[in-house]
Design a protein around this motif. Structure first.
Motif, mmCIF file in Angstrom:
data_model
loop_
_atom_site.group_PDB
_atom_site.id
_atom_site.type_symbol
_atom_site.label_atom_id
_atom_site.label_comp_id
_atom_site.label_asym_id
_atom_site.label_seq_id
_atom_site.Cartn_x
_atom_site.Cartn_y
_atom_site.Cartn_z
ATOM 1 N N ILE A 109 0.852 -1.198 0.000
ATOM 2 C CA ILE A 109 0.000 0.000 0.000
ATOM 3 C C ILE A 109 0.886 1.246 0.000
ATOM 4 O O ILE A 109 0.568 2.258 -0.640
ATOM 5 C CB ILE A 109 -0.936 -0.010 1.237
ATOM 6 C CG1 ILE A 109 -1.878 -1.212 1.188
ATOM 7 C CG2 ILE A 109 -1.717 1.295 1.345
ATOM 8 C CD1 ILE A 109 -2.912 -1.220 0.091
ATOM 9 N N GLN A 110 2.010 1.170 0.701
ATOM 10 C CA GLN A 110 2.946 2.303 0.710
ATOM 11 C C GLN A 110 3.408 2.636 -0.714
ATOM 12 O O GLN A 110 3.445 3.800 -1.097
ATOM 13 C CB GLN A 110 4.154 1.979 1.586
ATOM 14 C CG GLN A 110 5.174 3.104 1.666
ATOM 15 C CD GLN A 110 6.402 2.736 2.514
ATOM 16 O OE1 GLN A 110 6.338 1.851 3.356
ATOM 17 N NE2 GLN A 110 7.507 3.427 2.294
ATOM 18 N N LYS A 111 3.726 1.622 -1.489
ATOM 19 C CA LYS A 111 4.171 1.835 -2.873
ATOM 20 C C LYS A 111 3.040 2.379 -3.749
ATOM 21 O O LYS A 111 3.255 3.186 -4.647
ATOM 22 C CB LYS A 111 4.668 0.515 -3.479
ATOM 23 C CG LYS A 111 6.129 0.231 -3.216
ATOM 24 C CD LYS A 111 7.016 1.031 -4.157
ATOM 25 C CE LYS A 111 8.485 0.688 -3.886
ATOM 26 N NZ LYS A 111 9.391 1.727 -4.406
ATOM 27 N N GLN A 112 1.811 1.882 -3.445
ATOM 28 C CA GLN A 112 0.667 2.297 -4.273
ATOM 29 C C GLN A 112 0.127 3.665 -3.871
ATOM 30 O O GLN A 112 -0.579 4.302 -4.640
ATOM 31 C CB GLN A 112 -0.473 1.282 -4.139
ATOM 32 C CG GLN A 112 -0.165 -0.097 -4.682
ATOM 33 C CD GLN A 112 -1.368 -1.024 -4.528
ATOM 34 O OE1 GLN A 112 -2.476 -0.703 -4.944
ATOM 35 N NE2 GLN A 112 -1.153 -2.181 -3.930
ATOM 36 N N GLY A 397 1.590 7.647 -5.749
ATOM 37 C CA GLY A 397 2.139 6.406 -5.216
ATOM 38 C C GLY A 397 3.539 6.619 -4.672
ATOM 39 O O GLY A 397 4.223 7.588 -5.026
ATOM 40 N N ASP A 398 3.938 5.718 -3.771
ATOM 41 C CA ASP A 398 5.297 5.724 -3.239
ATOM 42 C C ASP A 398 5.712 7.079 -2.665
ATOM 43 O O ASP A 398 6.814 7.561 -2.899
ATOM 44 C CB ASP A 398 6.271 5.294 -4.350
ATOM 45 C CG ASP A 398 7.601 4.825 -3.768
ATOM 46 O OD1 ASP A 398 7.653 4.550 -2.548
ATOM 47 O OD2 ASP A 398 8.575 4.758 -4.534
ATOM 48 N N LEU A 399 4.808 7.662 -1.912
ATOM 49 C CA LEU A 399 5.084 8.978 -1.330
ATOM 50 C C LEU A 399 5.044 8.861 0.192
ATOM 51 O O LEU A 399 4.045 8.427 0.764
ATOM 52 C CB LEU A 399 4.022 9.978 -1.815
ATOM 53 C CG LEU A 399 4.219 11.437 -1.450
ATOM 54 C CD1 LEU A 399 5.523 11.993 -2.020
ATOM 55 C CD2 LEU A 399 3.046 12.276 -1.964
ATOM 56 N N VAL A 400 6.152 9.247 0.823
ATOM 57 C CA VAL A 400 6.213 9.222 2.291
ATOM 58 C C VAL A 400 6.295 10.658 2.779
ATOM 59 O O VAL A 400 7.171 11.419 2.361
ATOM 60 C CB VAL A 400 7.438 8.422 2.786
ATOM 61 C CG1 VAL A 400 7.506 8.456 4.317
ATOM 62 C CG2 VAL A 400 7.367 6.986 2.296
ATOM 63 N N ILE A 401 5.370 11.030 3.644
ATOM 64 C CA ILE A 401 5.324 12.395 4.176
ATOM 65 C C ILE A 401 5.658 12.348 5.659
ATOM 66 O O ILE A 401 5.101 11.544 6.406
ATOM 67 C CB ILE A 401 3.913 13.001 4.002
ATOM 68 C CG1 ILE A 401 3.447 12.929 2.541
ATOM 69 C CG2 ILE A 401 3.858 14.435 4.535
ATOM 70 C CD1 ILE A 401 4.166 13.833 1.596
ATOM 71 N N GLY A 402 6.551 13.217 6.082
ATOM 72 C CA GLY A 402 6.888 13.330 7.498
ATOM 73 C C GLY A 402 7.881 12.270 7.950
ATOM 74 O O GLY A 402 8.229 11.340 7.217
ATOM 75 N N SER A 403 8.339 12.451 9.186
ATOM 76 C CA SER A 403 9.290 11.513 9.776
ATOM 77 C C SER A 403 9.160 11.624 11.298
ATOM 78 O O SER A 403 8.385 12.451 11.797
ATOM 79 C CB SER A 403 10.720 11.866 9.349
ATOM 80 O OG SER A 403 11.047 13.151 9.855
ATOM 81 N N GLU A 404 9.941 10.799 12.007
ATOM 82 C CA GLU A 404 9.834 10.804 13.467
ATOM 83 C C GLU A 404 10.069 12.197 14.039
ATOM 84 O O GLU A 404 9.468 12.576 15.043
ATOM 85 C CB GLU A 404 10.834 9.803 14.044
ATOM 86 C CG GLU A 404 10.572 9.502 15.495
ATOM 87 C CD GLU A 404 11.333 8.269 15.982
ATOM 88 O OE1 GLU A 404 11.698 7.417 15.149
ATOM 89 O OE2 GLU A 404 11.550 8.173 17.203
ATOM 90 N N SER A 405 10.957 12.972 13.388
ATOM 91 C CA SER A 405 11.244 14.323 13.891
ATOM 92 C C SER A 405 10.389 15.401 13.211
ATOM 93 O O SER A 405 10.510 16.582 13.518
ATOM 94 C CB SER A 405 12.727 14.636 13.670
ATOM 95 O OG SER A 405 13.027 14.509 12.285
#
Lengths: 445, 171
Positions: A109-112, A397-405
């Motif tokens: 799902i992360q890739k899609q 697709g394949d979009l990551v937003i944000g991080s632990e910090s």
């Protein structure tokens, strides 16, 4: 005269032709206020308090039991390799849970879609968490066993899109606490008449349901049901003089019959062993997912919310928690796969959104399970750490937003996001009941 | 001729003079300015006393007692309540539960012949059994006509309609 009649008739036809598409089932005269990305949304409430460390951070036993074994046990949802030892989260071949459940999706799902890696849950309780997810606001004035005070996504959708009741469904994994109460609020501008149909399939189609619901007498529609309803309507008309009414979610007679047919068919399918269960369906969340697939296939709802909860076993059993989390991943993947492969009307026309109601504590409680692993409750700041995902047409697709910090988003973003997908975000935002911090996930991209 | 002079009956004349003003006062028209009206009496529908909605447990317990003429066990009450809670549309859930009850062999329903032989008694008893009140003449007229003109209507269907009625949800 003929010319005048022609003009009059032509004018009426033209007016009708222009107006008819905008007169919605509710009597609403105007269509949605924005463009629509998809005709269906499936919102998975994932899934009873997921600790960020074992989910997005993929630490497995590393950040919880002091055992240096990281790994991803949500491998249908997230990119990442599974743990390479101490496997307890799967099905049992030789030792308890030693066989990981095979991956369903060819692409995660992360890739899609989009993964919001670090999101805020402003609450650490189930009721307030679920209430926030379905209303888009953490405001509530009551505790358990009470209905929300602010409108739910079901009411927004039914009121502003003119949907009939069977186009909105809340499928719960049980009837405990306030789960059956979340299908509509007590808000005076919305409320029961815009409520969703609720189903707790493990009760309806479980042992209790089989005993008390499966042997319904079949009445002839014209010769028997028709007179029953005629007599009922007469009695109800007499009762109207008392000024008292029964609150209902306003399923039409046809919809009620459709629900009865669905229930009957589910008992038949259960007897035949053909419910659309995931390949592994050995816990209550997976059973719930199976029936949710059937609801989707039968009713093709516009808004469906599926509540999973087995992960909450983490209060006393960390091994069970890992197994439940792995199964929630398996079930969610099955749900998405089923929509794409078994429901043509919803394939490529459905957005799925996934948000946990809250996380879990940083520090364990003293309860140890059979592996001597410590359990986790949900009450501290770590419990406010969650993630969210969305996938479907029109979504990158394949979009990551944000991080632990870099935390981006809040759990209450889900309601405006659903409204945006269905093209009525302005109606929802203008109603003035959404958390001031909440905004559509699309606005974070 | 008898003498009624003052001299002959002084005491009587004195009494007469003293009582005359009272007699005149008593004879005046006391109701000269009165307006006669009818006292207002509030007319209520026959079901007016019912203002509390039954809980699911109450609904099921009473329904079972009405149909089977015996009490439901505590376990079954919990199970059926759970089943109704598991379905969002309570009307539909009730309908399914009732139609399951109707499939039980021990449900207590008069025969079609009994109903048609004495419709008045059947209706009186049905209203008392399910609505705990007397039937009105308007209701009697409707049902007598409906039963007479619909051969398919059986006591079971009438009972089903009563248990689905909104009034049955109140007490």
């Amino acid at each position: 005269m003929k010319r005048r009649k022609f003009l009059k008739t032509g004018g009426l036809v033209a007016t009708g032709a222009f107006a008819a598409p905008y007169i919605l089932p509710s009597g609403r005269l105007f269509a949605r206020t924005g463009s629509q990305l998809a005709e269906h949304v499936v919102f998975v409430l994932f899934a009873g308090g997921v600790r960020q460390q074992e989910a997005v951070s993929q630490r497995y036993l590393d950040d919880s039991q002091g055992v240096n074994i990281p790994g991803n046990i949500l491998y249908n949802l997230l990119e990442g390799d599974p743990p390479d030892s101490k496997i307890v989260y799967g099905t049992t071949t030789d030792l308890d849970g030693d066989t990981p459940i095979p991956k369903i999706l060819g692409q995660t799902i992360q890739k899609q879609g989009v993964l919001f890696k670090e999101v805020l849950s402003r609450t650490t309780g189930h009721y307030s968490g679920l209430n926030g997810l379905v209303t888009g606001n953490y405001y509530y004035t009551q505790g358990l066993k009470s209905k929300p005070t602010l409108p739910t996504i079901f009411e927004y959708a039914r009121k502003h899109l003119g949907l009939s009741a069977t186009k909105t469904w809340f499928v719960g994994n049980g009837i405990s606490n306030s789960v059956p109460l979340l299908n509509y609020s007590l808000h005076e501008d919305y409320g029961v008449k815009y409520g969703a149909n609720f189903l707790a399939p493990r009760i309806t189609f479980g042992d209790q349901g089989f005993k008390h619901l499966s042997n319904a007498k079949v009445y002839h529609p014209e010769e028997e049901l028709d007179p029953i309803y005629q007599m009922k309507y007469f009695l109800d008309n007499v009762w109207l003089a008392s000024g008292k009414t029964i609150d209902t979610i306003n399923n039409t007679d046809e919809e009620k019959q459709d629900i009865k047919d669905f229930i009957k068919e589910m008992f038949n399918k259960k007897s035949a062993g053909t419910i659309a269960m995931p390949p592994v369906s050995d816990n209550s969340d997976l059973e719930t997912i199976g029936y949710a697939c059937e609801v989707l296939k039968w009713f093709k709802p516009t808004v469906t919310v599926v509540n999973l909860h087995d992960i909450d076993g983490c209060h006393s059993n960390f091994t069970y928690y890992l197994q439940s989390m792995h199964r929630a991943d398996h079930g969610t993947a099955h749900l998405w796969n089923y929509i794409q492969t078994q429901i043509p009307e919803m394939a490529d026309n459905t957005v799925m959104i996934l948000v946990p109601e809250h996380g879990r504590n940083l520090e364990p409680n003293p309860i140890k399970d059979e592996n001597d692993w410590l359990a986790y409750d949900h009450s501290d700041d770590n419990s406010k750490r969650i993630f969210s995902m969305m996938v479907g047409p029109g979504i990158d697709g394949d979009l990551v937003i944000g991080s632990e910090s870099n935390r981006v988003g809040i759990a209450t973003d889900a309601v405006p996001t659903i409204a945006e997908v269905l093209g009525f975000k302005d109606d929802v935002m203008n109603a003035g009941h959404i958390d001031v911090k909440a905004k559509s996930m699309f606005d974070h991209l | 001729m008898k003498d009624f002079s003052l001299r002959s009956y002084p005491v009587k004349w004195l009494l007469l003079v003293l009582l005359l003003p009272f007699l005149l006062i008593q004879c005046r028209n006391k109701h000269k300015n009165s307006v006669f009206e009818v006292n207002p009496v509030q007319s209520l529908p026959p079901s007016a006393g019912k203002d509390k909605q039954k809980t699911t447990q109450q609904f099921i317990s009473i329904l079972y007692a009405n149909l089977f003429q015996k009490a439901l066990s505590a376990n079954e009450l919990v199970e059926i309540t759970n089943c109704i809670t598991s379905i969002g549309d309570k009307e539909t859930a009730h309908e399914i539960v009732i139609s399951n009850f109707m499939n039980h062999s021990d449900v207590r329903i008069p025969s079609n012949t009994e109903m048609r032989d004495d419709v008045d008694t059947f209706l009186d008893e049905t209203y008392k059994r399910f609505f705990v009140r007397d039937i009105t003449e308007a209701e009697r007229a409707f049902f007598k006509d409906f039963i007479a003109s619909n051969e398919n209507v059986t006591p079971e269907l009438v009972y089903f309609a009563f248990t689905l009625a909104d009034e049955y949800n109140y007490y």
